[in-house]
Scaffold this motif. Sequence first.
Motif, PDB file in Angstrom:
ATOM      1  N   ARG A  10      -6.060  84.124  31.184  1.00  0.00           N
ATOM      2  CA  ARG A  10      -6.561  83.816  29.854  1.00  0.00           C
ATOM      3  C   ARG A  10      -5.598  84.291  28.771  1.00  0.00           C
TER       4      ARG A  10
ATOM      5  N   GLY B 215     -11.459  75.265  32.143  1.00  0.00           N
ATOM      6  CA  GLY B 215     -11.851  76.578  31.642  1.00  0.00           C
ATOM      7  C   GLY B 215     -12.094  76.578  30.139  1.00  0.00           C
ATOM      8  N   TRP B 216     -12.907  77.522  29.687  1.00  0.00           N
ATOM      9  CA  TRP B 216     -13.200  77.624  28.264  1.00  0.00           C
ATOM     10  C   TRP B 216     -11.946  77.938  27.464  1.00  0.00           C
ATOM     11  N   VAL B 217     -11.065  78.733  28.020  1.00  0.00           N
ATOM     12  CA  VAL B 217      -9.853  79.071  27.285  1.00  0.00           C
ATOM     13  C   VAL B 217      -8.942  77.845  27.152  1.00  0.00           C
ATOM     14  N   GLU B 218      -9.014  76.935  28.110  1.00  0.00           N
ATOM     15  CA  GLU B 218      -8.250  75.689  27.996  1.00  0.00           C
ATOM     16  C   GLU B 218      -8.749  74.852  26.830  1.00  0.00           C
ATOM     17  N   LEU B 219     -10.065  74.793  26.646  1.00  0.00           N
ATOM     18  CA  LEU B 219     -10.627  74.029  25.540  1.00  0.00           C
ATOM     19  C   LEU B 219     -10.197  74.620  24.201  1.00  0.00           C
ATOM     20  N   TYR B 220     -10.170  75.936  24.127  1.00  0.00           N
ATOM     21  CA  TYR B 220      -9.715  76.579  22.898  1.00  0.00           C
ATOM     22  C   TYR B 220      -8.248  76.249  22.626  1.00  0.00           C
TER      23      TYR B 220
ATOM     24  N   ASP C 268     -10.463  81.315  34.925  1.00  0.00           N
ATOM     25  CA  ASP C 268     -11.039  81.964  33.757  1.00  0.00           C
ATOM     26  C   ASP C 268     -11.510  83.389  34.041  1.00  0.00           C
TER      27      ASP C 268
ATOM     28  N   ARG D 250     -13.479  73.283  37.434  1.00  0.00           N
ATOM     29  CA  ARG D 250     -13.798  72.752  36.126  1.00  0.00           C
ATOM     30  C   ARG D 250     -12.783  73.259  35.099  1.00  0.00           C
TER      31      ARG D 250
END
Length: 440
Positions: free
Chosen positions: A76, A13-18, A70, A11
């Motif tokens: 990250r 990653g949250w850091v990619e969305l940021y 992540d 999926r």
Amino acid sequence: MTEVDERAGKRVGWVELYFDLVFVFAVGQVAHGIVADPHWARAAAALGLFATLWWTWIGFAVLYNRRGDDSRVADRLFVLAGTIPCGIAATQAHHVFEGHPAIFAAAMAGVRLILAAAHRWPRAGGDQRRIGWGYAVSAVLFGVSAVLPHYGFLWAFALVQEAGFLLLGDGRNRRRGERPTRAARWRLMLTPPRDPNLAVDSAHLAERFGLFMILLLGELVLTVGTAALERPADDLGYWLALAGGLVLAGALWWVYFSSAVEIYERMLGYSGGNPALAYSLYAGGHLMPAFALLLMAAGVNLSLHESPPHAAAWFTTAGLTIYLAGTRVFATGSRHWYFTLARVAALAATVNLALLDRVLPAPAVVLVIAGWAVGAAAVTAVIRQRTRARLGEDPVAFLRQVADRRRIEPEGGGRTEGGGRPEGSGGRTEGRGGRTEGGG
């Protein structure tokens, strides 16, 4: 065809969305640059600037697709570090339009140094280290361009060489003496790479590009909202523009997410993550549709001004035409000449909707364009339903027709088995975290 499990797999990653949030700020400044000087020369310069930012984003997308996690602090930190020069570049975009690219170029050089270090990390393999050296070369080129007058040539060379080592296919897949025809190249795109480290994750890539397209659509929505706030509430044009802009954004969402995103992911899954196909469908294939969203955002913004320029309607219709052509809305896969003629006529009619600004106010033109986009979305729903069925039956034939509608003849034992998969592919389909045995 066995259904693919949509819940498993890699999926985003949250850091990619940021990172994407910071990056969208940068590309949003490109759209604002068009609004500041609504001429086609500025739009062409915006395309070059957007392409530079686009390939920067591609670098991080591919990095995380192949080896990002992540759960690893280093991964990250590399992405978070990339947000700093990207943020600096965003603030300097307008200076590039004015002919002062020094700080922007230096920021782009800094981004590529981060990418080079990420690919040269000790646990990286030989292929990753080679990519790291390529980014180091790009960093030098961008750094040198900061002090040279003709920086565009250096930027173009840097981007071309990045495209060469990031996602192009494994040359060893080509047999000796094989004529490098277009048919042969497209046939090889459905062959999994010999080096598993070169394969891309189709589910992750589809999700990452889909989320980025959502953010670009958000730029259009924000443009409608902020521009409409400056109009008096009792102005009919305010409501027409607000409704038209939101309907247009919704129709563009439908065109991409109702069918195109699924087809692209399936095709890449059938290929076993072939990097050349990923380049064709995503890195190169999404460049113009993504820029078209910014061009439409600029056009709608200008249409809401008190005295909109004549270019406002043309930016909107030209952007819509590029978007529909790039997502192949009217592509039926048929080889009949009248289907090709109808497709060309539909695209020509789309761009010429701008002529309505001679008889209608700009907000009304936006509403008409939005209605046309809704019609295109309806056509998409009909055409793509048939396309999805044909893709499941014979992905090789589908890719042949999507590419250039030429018949790809099997060469040297390259016959198809099990629903059209190339022999030796194992009949395995990688989807969103699942796989289908037996060629679909």
